[in-house]
Design a protein around this motif. Sequence first.
Motif, PDB file in Angstrom:
ATOM      1  N   ARG A   1       1.899  13.873  -9.576  1.00  0.00           N
ATOM      2  CA  ARG A   1       2.059  13.280 -10.742  1.00  0.00           C
ATOM      3  C   ARG A   1       2.937  11.560 -10.417  1.00  0.00           C
ATOM      4  O   ARG A   1       4.278  11.780  -9.598  1.00  0.00           O
ATOM      5  CB  ARG A   1       1.957  12.634 -11.513  1.00  0.00           C
ATOM      6  CG  ARG A   1       0.795  14.235 -11.772  1.00  0.00           C
ATOM      7  CD  ARG A   1       1.861  14.652 -13.403  1.00  0.00           C
ATOM      8  NE  ARG A   1       0.042  15.967 -13.961  1.00  0.00           N
ATOM      9  CZ  ARG A   1       0.101  16.176 -15.303  1.00  0.00           C
ATOM     10  NH1 ARG A   1       1.563  16.041 -15.879  1.00  0.00           N
ATOM     11  NH2 ARG A   1      -0.034  17.641 -15.474  1.00  0.00           N
ATOM     12  N   GLU A   2       2.327  10.315  -9.995  1.00  0.00           N
ATOM     13  CA  GLU A   2       3.840   9.085 -10.019  1.00  0.00           C
ATOM     14  C   GLU A   2       4.549   9.264 -11.331  1.00  0.00           C
ATOM     15  O   GLU A   2       5.602   8.391 -11.319  1.00  0.00           O
ATOM     16  CB  GLU A   2       2.599   7.470  -9.660  1.00  0.00           C
ATOM     17  CG  GLU A   2       1.628   7.354  -8.221  1.00  0.00           C
ATOM     18  CD  GLU A   2       1.724   6.325  -8.266  1.00  0.00           C
ATOM     19  OE1 GLU A   2       1.812   5.267  -8.877  1.00  0.00           O
ATOM     20  OE2 GLU A   2       1.056   5.946  -7.083  1.00  0.00           O
ATOM     21  N   GLN A   3       3.981   9.340 -12.602  1.00  0.00           N
ATOM     22  CA  GLN A   3       5.179   9.255 -13.607  1.00  0.00           C
ATOM     23  C   GLN A   3       4.867  10.856 -14.382  1.00  0.00           C
ATOM     24  O   GLN A   3       4.133  12.004 -14.453  1.00  0.00           O
ATOM     25  CB  GLN A   3       4.226   8.336 -14.576  1.00  0.00           C
ATOM     26  CG  GLN A   3       5.173   8.186 -15.995  1.00  0.00           C
ATOM     27  CD  GLN A   3       4.296   7.790 -17.030  1.00  0.00           C
ATOM     28  OE1 GLN A   3       3.442   7.571 -18.261  1.00  0.00           O
ATOM     29  NE2 GLN A   3       5.084   6.206 -17.423  1.00  0.00           N
TER      30      GLN A   3
ATOM     31  N   ARG B   1       6.637  12.734 -17.681  1.00  0.00           N
ATOM     32  CA  ARG B   1       6.773  12.543 -19.398  1.00  0.00           C
ATOM     33  C   ARG B   1       7.271  14.270 -20.358  1.00  0.00           C
ATOM     34  O   ARG B   1       6.438  14.366 -20.260  1.00  0.00           O
ATOM     35  CB  ARG B   1       5.624  11.843 -20.432  1.00  0.00           C
ATOM     36  CG  ARG B   1       5.106  10.430 -20.373  1.00  0.00           C
ATOM     37  CD  ARG B   1       3.430  10.398 -20.849  1.00  0.00           C
ATOM     38  NE  ARG B   1       3.581  10.946 -22.584  1.00  0.00           N
ATOM     39  CZ  ARG B   1       4.323   9.609 -23.050  1.00  0.00           C
ATOM     40  NH1 ARG B   1       4.608   8.097 -22.584  1.00  0.00           N
ATOM     41  NH2 ARG B   1       4.221   9.530 -24.413  1.00  0.00           N
TER      42      ARG B   1
ATOM     43  N   VAL C   1       6.533  11.143  -7.759  1.00  0.00           N
ATOM     44  CA  VAL C   1       6.736  10.927  -8.829  1.00  0.00           C
ATOM     45  C   VAL C   1       7.670   9.201  -9.135  1.00  0.00           C
ATOM     46  O   VAL C   1       8.156   9.454  -7.457  1.00  0.00           O
ATOM     47  CB  VAL C   1       7.163  11.625  -9.619  1.00  0.00           C
ATOM     48  CG1 VAL C   1       8.659  12.033  -9.133  1.00  0.00           C
ATOM     49  CG2 VAL C   1       7.692  10.845 -10.479  1.00  0.00           C
ATOM     50  N   LYS C   2       7.484   8.335  -9.146  1.00  0.00           N
ATOM     51  CA  LYS C   2       8.078   6.942  -9.551  1.00  0.00           C
ATOM     52  C   LYS C   2       8.840   6.582 -10.739  1.00  0.00           C
ATOM     53  O   LYS C   2       9.628   6.514 -11.129  1.00  0.00           O
ATOM     54  CB  LYS C   2       6.815   5.784  -9.344  1.00  0.00           C
ATOM     55  CG  LYS C   2       6.978   5.731  -7.522  1.00  0.00           C
ATOM     56  CD  LYS C   2       5.821   4.439  -7.953  1.00  0.00           C
ATOM     57  CE  LYS C   2       5.092   4.668  -6.003  1.00  0.00           C
ATOM     58  NZ  LYS C   2       4.249   5.753  -6.181  1.00  0.00           N
ATOM     59  N   GLU C   3       8.258   7.752 -11.655  1.00  0.00           N
ATOM     60  CA  GLU C   3       9.106   7.895 -13.076  1.00  0.00           C
ATOM     61  C   GLU C   3       9.248   8.436 -13.678  1.00  0.00           C
ATOM     62  O   GLU C   3       7.971   9.397 -14.074  1.00  0.00           O
ATOM     63  CB  GLU C   3       8.634   6.107 -14.140  1.00  0.00           C
ATOM     64  CG  GLU C   3       9.014   5.914 -14.819  1.00  0.00           C
ATOM     65  CD  GLU C   3       8.020   4.802 -15.973  1.00  0.00           C
ATOM     66  OE1 GLU C   3       8.785   3.924 -16.829  1.00  0.00           O
ATOM     67  OE2 GLU C   3       7.230   4.868 -15.766  1.00  0.00           O
TER      68      GLU C   3
ATOM     69  N   VAL D   1      10.158   9.361 -17.996  1.00  0.00           N
ATOM     70  CA  VAL D   1       9.446   8.758 -18.740  1.00  0.00           C
ATOM     71  C   VAL D   1      10.335   9.856 -20.119  1.00  0.00           C
ATOM     72  O   VAL D   1       9.452  10.868 -19.900  1.00  0.00           O
ATOM     73  CB  VAL D   1       8.090   8.343 -19.580  1.00  0.00           C
ATOM     74  CG1 VAL D   1       8.455   7.278 -20.514  1.00  0.00           C
ATOM     75  CG2 VAL D   1       7.399   7.657 -18.347  1.00  0.00           C
TER      76      VAL D   1
END
Length: 298
Positions: A169-171, A173, A244-246, A248
Amino acid sequence: MRILLTGAAGQVGGTLLPLLRERADVVAPSREQFDLSRPDELADRLDSIKPHLIVNPAAYTAVDRAEDERELAFRVNAEAPAAIARWAAPRGVPLVHFSTDYVFDGSGESPWRENSTPGPLSVYGKSKLAGDLAIAEAGSLHVIARTSWVYAASGANFLKTIVRLAGEREQLRIVADQIGAPTSAHAIAQAVVAMLPRNDEELRGMFEARGGVVNLVCAGETSWHGFATAIVSGLQSRGVSFAVKEIVPIRSDEFPVKAKRPANSRLDVTRLRERFGIAPPSWQHALDRELDALKAAI
């Protein structure tokens, strides 16, 4: 000396096995051979094994599933340790058992001490607390090592889950309002072995003088978000690429789960230092070791 080690296929048990084998004859039965879900059968198995020391990291640890499997969770986490302790007490056989930060309600911000008032929020936490109390009531020689946020480079745990998700995944949580100390199985195993005297004759004396509950976690604190961030950045610094880029930070109520988790899982390790002379590594240092092992296995 003959040591019975349960849960040798698990994270803590698997890490303890080679360390204990350096010191003693270790009997490490499979789950089927020493089934904690059948507590009435354990006395016969113990009579057969005749251990001089019992180390019991095996447990029911499916926190959310326990809400639907209360009876099974209590059999494994409460009734089985009670049966083991009742067998061990009249024979003077010491028992090392493992507990959890989930026995507390997570209120406040102060680290929980061994004698802090428990108030588990989940079936899992209630079952573990019941096991702790049953061991004490049985009158056996015991050390109950209370730990938190256990993980390793192998097995199913938060570390492995984050590595998998970061690759997909890029993000991400991740909950940021639950605070505790990620504690590696290696750090736990090293501390337990350090507690045990090398001289077999001194074993009972150690449990008589220093037994009871002791918090055993890595030093420092972070959130699950902080732990996830450290995992990803640590592996990236070791040359591992992720999608993954972020990452959160979110509140617990933004990530609903069946079992409620404590917000404050800090555990005070003063007794570990003063009673056993053990200074636990920082959670960051322990994580570095696991990331090195994980990178080597990729």
